[in-house]
Design a protein around this motif. Structure first.
Motif, PDB file in Angstrom:
ATOM      1  N   PRO A  58       7.332 -98.198  92.761  1.00 28.78           N
ATOM      2  CA  PRO A  58       7.248 -96.981  92.035  1.00 28.78           C
ATOM      3  C   PRO A  58       6.879 -97.193  90.557  1.00 28.78           C
ATOM      4  O   PRO A  58       7.987 -96.988  89.910  1.00 28.78           O
ATOM      5  CB  PRO A  58       8.499 -96.068  92.280  1.00 28.78           C
ATOM      6  CG  PRO A  58       9.661 -96.848  92.807  1.00 28.78           C
ATOM      7  CD  PRO A  58       8.793 -97.926  93.399  1.00 28.78           C
ATOM      8  N   SER A  59       5.703 -97.884  90.056  1.00 22.74           N
ATOM      9  CA  SER A  59       5.536 -98.131  88.882  1.00 22.74           C
ATOM     10  C   SER A  59       4.049 -97.607  88.502  1.00 22.74           C
ATOM     11  O   SER A  59       3.463 -97.896  89.194  1.00 22.74           O
ATOM     12  CB  SER A  59       5.933 -99.526  88.499  1.00 22.74           C
ATOM     13  OG  SER A  59       5.126-100.032  87.282  1.00 22.74           O
ATOM     14  N   ALA A  60       4.198 -97.104  87.291  1.00 21.75           N
ATOM     15  CA  ALA A  60       2.528 -96.505  86.921  1.00 21.75           C
ATOM     16  C   ALA A  60       1.650 -97.558  87.005  1.00 21.75           C
ATOM     17  O   ALA A  60       0.207 -97.135  87.028  1.00 21.75           O
ATOM     18  CB  ALA A  60       2.781 -95.601  85.695  1.00 21.75           C
ATOM     19  N   SER A  61       2.161 -98.773  86.868  1.00 20.40           N
ATOM     20  CA  SER A  61       1.012 -99.953  86.509  1.00 20.40           C
ATOM     21  C   SER A  61       0.445-100.439  87.952  1.00 20.40           C
ATOM     22  O   SER A  61      -0.162-101.087  88.050  1.00 20.40           O
ATOM     23  CB  SER A  61       1.723-100.868  85.599  1.00 20.40           C
ATOM     24  OG  SER A  61       2.708-101.584  86.304  1.00 20.40           O
ATOM     25  N   VAL A  62       1.296 -99.980  89.014  1.00 16.24           N
ATOM     26  CA  VAL A  62       0.905-100.446  90.207  1.00 16.24           C
ATOM     27  C   VAL A  62       0.047 -99.287  90.935  1.00 16.24           C
ATOM     28  O   VAL A  62       0.242 -98.164  91.019  1.00 16.24           O
ATOM     29  CB  VAL A  62       2.043-100.575  91.202  1.00 16.24           C
ATOM     30  CG1 VAL A  62       1.990-101.154  92.700  1.00 16.24           C
ATOM     31  CG2 VAL A  62       3.105-101.912  90.438  1.00 16.24           C
ATOM     32  N   SER A  63      -0.967-100.028  91.505  1.00 18.36           N
ATOM     33  CA  SER A  63      -1.856 -99.041  92.384  1.00 18.36           C
ATOM     34  C   SER A  63      -1.069 -98.603  93.575  1.00 18.36           C
ATOM     35  O   SER A  63      -0.431 -99.123  94.158  1.00 18.36           O
ATOM     36  CB  SER A  63      -3.154 -99.806  92.451  1.00 18.36           C
ATOM     37  OG  SER A  63      -3.931-100.097  91.441  1.00 18.36           O
ATOM     38  N   ARG A  64      -1.875 -97.510  93.999  1.00 17.32           N
ATOM     39  CA  ARG A  64      -1.294 -96.913  95.354  1.00 17.32           C
ATOM     40  C   ARG A  64      -1.091 -97.960  96.544  1.00 17.32           C
ATOM     41  O   ARG A  64      -0.159 -98.032  97.212  1.00 17.32           O
ATOM     42  CB  ARG A  64      -2.119 -95.615  95.975  1.00 17.32           C
ATOM     43  CG  ARG A  64      -1.729 -94.434  94.955  1.00 17.32           C
ATOM     44  CD  ARG A  64      -2.744 -93.185  95.344  1.00 17.32           C
ATOM     45  NE  ARG A  64      -2.241 -92.837  96.805  1.00 17.32           N
ATOM     46  CZ  ARG A  64      -0.895 -92.226  97.200  1.00 17.32           C
ATOM     47  NH1 ARG A  64      -0.358 -91.586  95.694  1.00 17.32           N
ATOM     48  NH2 ARG A  64      -0.900 -91.726  98.066  1.00 17.32           N
ATOM     49  N   ARG A  65      -1.926 -98.505  96.832  1.00 20.69           N
ATOM     50  CA  ARG A  65      -2.154 -99.838  97.729  1.00 20.69           C
ATOM     51  C   ARG A  65      -2.735-100.940  97.247  1.00 20.69           C
ATOM     52  O   ARG A  65      -3.894-101.071  96.739  1.00 20.69           O
ATOM     53  CB  ARG A  65      -3.121 -99.724  98.766  1.00 20.69           C
ATOM     54  CG  ARG A  65      -2.569 -98.212  99.751  1.00 20.69           C
ATOM     55  CD  ARG A  65      -3.335 -98.010 100.990  1.00 20.69           C
ATOM     56  NE  ARG A  65      -3.588 -98.915 102.013  1.00 20.69           N
ATOM     57  CZ  ARG A  65      -2.750 -99.276 103.179  1.00 20.69           C
ATOM     58  NH1 ARG A  65      -1.874 -98.467 103.078  1.00 20.69           N
ATOM     59  NH2 ARG A  65      -3.264-100.198 103.839  1.00 20.69           N
TER      60      ARG A  65
END
Length: 581
Positions: A58-65
């Motif tokens: 759960p990080s805004a810099s990480v894409s959903r997949r």
């Protein structure tokens, strides 16, 4: 917990396959926070921000997949591939195009999240190794199978954190200072699961208090859901029960292994069942198919305090030729094919409870043999010359009118007298309509938990249809309808199109009362997020506690006894409901 118990569990965990010398683990760094994850020995692990991937970050810099990790060679080697993420995937600072091999010492970056891959032997022994959700569920399933086969206890603890669990630095550090008690893993974005195999009831209580104390010492709310393994339960059942207890649902409301009791008619049935459970009386449960007679039988057994198992037998499912052998057992050579002696189901229920479902289907010849058991509590195996004493409590169930069966000479009256020392009627679902929304939501949650995703809400239109339907198949039909709706919805809000045609058409609505109005409670206004269900359940719990306190003259210890819960559980619920400062 005793020191030798702690040492045993630590040694046991370190000897597990998560700590094999060559198997890779991943230490995850998010800013200044870090935690260590165990990885499966093989297969694909998808990493991303979405809650339905194998490893949520759960990080805004990480894409959903964001990326895909593939494990090889019993988890000693891996390859990583980017899944078209916004910020890309890097291995040791180099962007990944296609696939890249990952081994001990490599660092993989996904946005501002870094994963350092290390052999398990390089991880300090004091480090808790958390398992991603799918791996934790597999581990728990293995522990459930082992505990069921060995007849040993197993407990699951669900710990609620105030933020995405990988960011709850204070509590993760507090856990590091506690003795290891088993397997640790991810149950949800803000929930840590701890599985403790071979843990006695008194030890489970100590573990719960240990976790609650640790949360309190770092300034977190002491939220802990505890579930013990019951006979016939699966890993999914255990997870679902722990999560429901974590949410503090009213007694029985969140326990999918036990009856839901929100409607006054069902509350009365459960109160009577609890009183009768403490007696040695044989019970007869009557009610329509699918109403929950077996669930009530399990509740009676659990409340009885009997130390033996609950053994369930469906009299209608066994051919007449096999009934005697199945119920009474047989000796070696008793008949053709009897290569070895076999313990019968009655004997297997020694010190416990035998649940005889569809008792009205029992042939007259077998009724006579069963009556003999009820008279002298002894069984004679097929082919044996001696009898064996048994201590068995019989709980029977039927959807037939046994008195009518007696009049038609299809059921023995003396057997009915023996079995019917105490009778409980399980009302059909249409007579306890206030439970339909809660049951529907719970079945959706169970299906979603098995998939590792958030449960969908029930839309207002679907809610109205569920409330108006007559439910001829009772709770069983509702469960099947919710399983189907979940599969068709894809996780979206449940709408009429997701329901079976018999329900969606509205043609099988509930019967009208004498004044021409539907015999259902008016549906609560909803914002689509299921809030009315939660509010109704919370108000129900608050009212029960207030009534118990009034009856106990304000004495919390006495009120807890009336409610059948520990005093500390009562205090926690009172604080959560605003009844205690």
């Amino acid at each position: 917990m005793p020191t030798d118990r702690q040492d045993h569990l630590v040694t046991e965990q370190m000897a597990g396959e998560l700590h094999s010398s060559t198997r890779l683990s991943a230490t995850v760094f998010v800013g200044e926070r870090s935690y260590t994850l165990g990885l499966p020995t093989e297969g694909v692990v998808v990493l991303g921000r979405s809650s339905d991937v194998e490893l949520p970050l759960p990080s805004a810099s990480v894409s959903r997949r964001h990326a895909r990790l593939v494990l090889h060679d019993d988890g000693a080697r891996a390859t990583v591939a980017d899944l078209g993420s916004r910020n890309g995937t890097l291995v040791n600072g180099l962007r990944v195009d296609g696939e890249r091999a990952v081994q001990h010492g490599d660092e993989v970056s996904l946005g501002d999240v870094r994963l350092l891959f290390l052999r398990a032997s390089a991880v300090p022994p004091s480090t808790i190794v958390y398992q991603p959700r799918a791996l934790f569920q597999q581990t728990l399933a293995s522990e459930v199978a082992a505990a069921t086969q060995a007849g040993t206890p197993l407990w699951l603890f669900a710990l609620q954190l105030p933020e995405p669990w990988d960011g709850a630095t204070r509590f993760l550090r507090a856990l590091e200072s506690l003795p290891r008690v088993g397997h640790y893993g991810i149950l949800g974005d803000t929930v840590i699961g701890v599985a403790a195999p071979r843990t006695r009831d008194d030890e489970a209580l100590e573990i719960e208090e240990m976790f609650v104390k640790a949360m309190g010492e770092v300034g977190l709310a002491p939220a802990c859901g505890v579930a013990g393994l019951r006979r016939g339960a699966s890993a999914t059942d255990l997870i679902d029960l722990a999560l429901e207890k974590l949410e503090g649902a009213p007694p029985g409301a969140g326990d999918l292994l036990g009856p839901v009791a929100l409607d006054p008619v069902m509350v009365t049935v459960l109160e009577q069942a609890k009183q009768l459970a403490a007696s040695p009386l044989h019970l007869l449960l009557v009610g329509e198919t699918g109403a929950g007679k077996e669930v009530l039988a399990r509740f009676v057994h659990e409340a009885s305090g009997r130390t033996g198992p609950l053994v369930c037998v469906n009299a209608a499912a066994l051919p007449d030729a096999l009934l005697e052998s199945e119920l009474f057992g047989h000796e070696r050579g008793a008949f053709s094919g009897a290569a070895q002696a076999k313990v019968g189901l009655i004997e297997a229920a020694h010190k416990g409870t035998l649940f005889l479902d569809e008792i009205g289907e029992l042939p007259l010849t077998m009724q006579a043999k069963l009556l003999r058991v009820l008279e002298d509590y002894s069984v004679r195996r097929v082919g044996a010359t001696t009898e064996r004493k048994v201590d068995v409590r019989f709980v029977s169930a039927t959807n037939r009118d046994l008195e009518e069966e007696v009049r038609e000479r299809r059921f023995r009256q003396d057997l009915l007298f023996r079995l019917n020392a105490g009778m409980l009627r399980v009302p059909p679902l249409r007579e306890r309509r206030t439970e339909i929304p809660a049951l529907a939501a719970l079945f959706l949650r169970r299906a979603a938990t098995a998939r590792g995703i958030a449960p969908p809400a029930i839309g207002a239109a679907a809610h109205d249809l569920l409330s108006a339907y007559a439910w001829p198949g009772n709770v069983r039909e509702l469960r099947n309808a919710m399983d189907r709706a979940f599969a068709l919805s894809g996780g979206a809000t449940i709408a009429p199109k997701h329901l079976p045609e018999s329900i969606a058409s509205g043609l099988a609505a509930a019967p009208m009362s004498a004044r021409g109005v539907p015999t259902v409670m008016p549906p609560a206004a909803t914002d689509g997020a299921g809030a009315p269900i939660r509010e109704t359940m919370a108000q129900y719990e608050r009212d029960r506690i207030v009534r118990a306190l009034d009856e106990a003259g304000g004495n919390q210890t006495r009120a807890a006894e009336l409610l059948g819960i520990p005093r500390r559980t009562l205090a926690y619920r009172m604080r959560r409901l605003g009844l205690l400062a």
